[in-house]
Design an enzyme around this catalytic site. Structure first.
Site, PDB file in Angstrom:
ATOM      1  CG  ASP A   6      -7.814  -5.217   1.301  1.00 15.36           C
ATOM      2  OD1 ASP A   6      -8.837  -4.711   1.783  1.00 15.36           O
ATOM      3  OD2 ASP A   6      -7.669  -5.451   0.084  1.00 15.36           O
ATOM      4  CE1 TYR A  39      -3.263  -2.957   0.690  1.00 16.78           C
ATOM      5  CE2 TYR A  39      -4.588  -0.962   0.646  1.00 16.78           C
ATOM      6  CZ  TYR A  39      -4.493  -2.327   0.560  1.00 16.78           C
ATOM      7  OH  TYR A  39      -5.628  -3.066   0.352  1.00 16.78           O
ATOM      8  CE  LYS A  63       2.643 -18.453  -0.125  1.00 17.19           C
ATOM      9  NZ  LYS A  63       1.858 -19.703  -0.053  1.00 17.19           N
ATOM     10  CG  ASP A  79      -1.160 -20.582   1.296  1.00 15.07           C
ATOM     11  OD1 ASP A  79      -0.670 -20.345   2.421  1.00 15.07           O
ATOM     12  OD2 ASP A  79      -0.575 -21.277   0.444  1.00 15.07           O
TER      13      ASP A  79
END
Ligand code: IPM
Ligand code: MN
Length: 326
Positions: free
Chosen positions: A229, A121, A172, A205
């Protein structure tokens, strides 16, 4: 004591849910001194204004900001998102985005702490050879030790204040080996200062599966801006729907006013029809009241919104029902 609040209804259903939320606050016995700001896609289309620095400076004198939703289909993507919403988060240093999720049947109750000023962002990137066959577009992710640590610390403090005292880092790290490494090291170092908080780690995930299949495993989650988000839309979907998802864009240091807004957007498809669920805006208002020290009113409002199955009807009917329960 009256609180000075900046109110930005925004666009679309923002104009319907914000008046309902303000009514509920007043019905809970809290006095507000509201300053209205006409900002959003419609204002931009009218006179080209998104958000100027003078307005941001004016906001520094307020206790909090309450926003409905911004965005109109006829404004190019990014103009209002970057120019208004992200400018608010960055300029006011609202570095924590707190989003609570409660199952309608009470089977899960967790809070996502989303880092709100960095990551993808931050807007790092650009084009090379744009509009040629050899075009390059890069979009970087900015992660600073300071930015990650203050967000992680906030999450540990929040976890410590709750019954279960459990905090999960979501990232991740197996693929984003630079940013993930910084997040994981920071998380583990801060964890040593909170021996009373148990911790876990999930890849993002896998977290998507757990959100759907076993959300009760979570108490507090801390994650980066983009993962947060995406995960919080899913959090809304598994917690009664996005119409119930509230959020606070917080400056925990209180060096500037925090901003409270429902997670949902301006929903142009149902705007103006008195159809939008105002509960997300009402719960965001409750979060604002809690941040302002109005704990009793915040608790009463949350209680009035808790029996979600019976909170049905039009926007104004649901608002009246909540007011009646208060
Ligand atoms: C949210 C929204 C915003 C975000 C958009 C509108 C810029 O989706 O608050 O979750 O991506 O943060
Ligand atoms: Mn979102």
């Amino acid at each position: 004591m009256s609180h000075r609040i900046g109110v930005i209804p925004g666009d679309g259903i923002g104009h319907e849910v914000i008046p309902v939320a303000l009514n509920v606050i007043r019905a809970a016995g809290v006095e507000l001194d509201c300053v209205d700001y006409d900002l959003g896609g419609a204002r931009y289309l009218r006179d080209g204004v998104v958000l100027d620095d003078a307005t941001v400076e004016e906001w520094r004198g307020l206790d909090a900001l309450l926003l409905g939703a911004v965005g109109t289909p006829d404004v190019p993507p990014g103009v209002i998102e970057r120019g208004l919403l992200l400018k608010m988060r960055f300029d006011l240093d609202l570095y924590v985005n707190q989003r609570p999720f409660l199952a309608p049947d009470g089977s899960h109750d967790f809070i996502v702490i989303r880092e709100n000023t960095e990551g993808t962002y931050a807007g790092e990137g650009g084009f090379l050879r744009k509009n040629t066959p050899f075009e390059v577009a890069t979009q970087g992710s900015v992660n600073t030790r300071h930015g990650v640590e203050r967000c992680v610390r906030y999450a540990f403090e929040l976890a410590r204040s709750r019954d279960r005292k459990h905090l999960t880092l979501v990232h991740k790290t197996n693929v984003l080996t630079f940013a993930g490494d910084l997040w994981e090291r920071t998380f583990n170092e801060v964890a040593a200062e909170y021996p009373d908080v148990s911790t876990a780690y999930n890849h993002v995930d896998a977290a998507c599966i757990y959100f759907v299949e076993d959300p009760k495993r979570y108490d507090v989650i801390v994650t980066d801006n983009l993962f947060g988000d995406i995960l919080t839309d899913l959090g809304g979907a598994v917690s009664g729907g996005i119409g119930f998802a509230s959020s606070g864009n917080l400056n925990p240091d209180r060096t500037s006013p925090s901003m409270f807004e429902p997670v949902h957007g301006s929903a142009p498809d149902i705007a103006g029809q008195n159809k939008a669920n105002p509960v997300a805006a009402i719960l965001s208002a409750a979060m604002m009241l809690e941040f302002l020290g109005e704990d009793a009113a915040a608790t009463a409002i949350r209680k009035a919104c808790s029996d979600t199955e019976t909170l049905t009807g039009s926007t104004t009917e649901i608002g009246d029902l909540v007011v009646a329960r208060l």
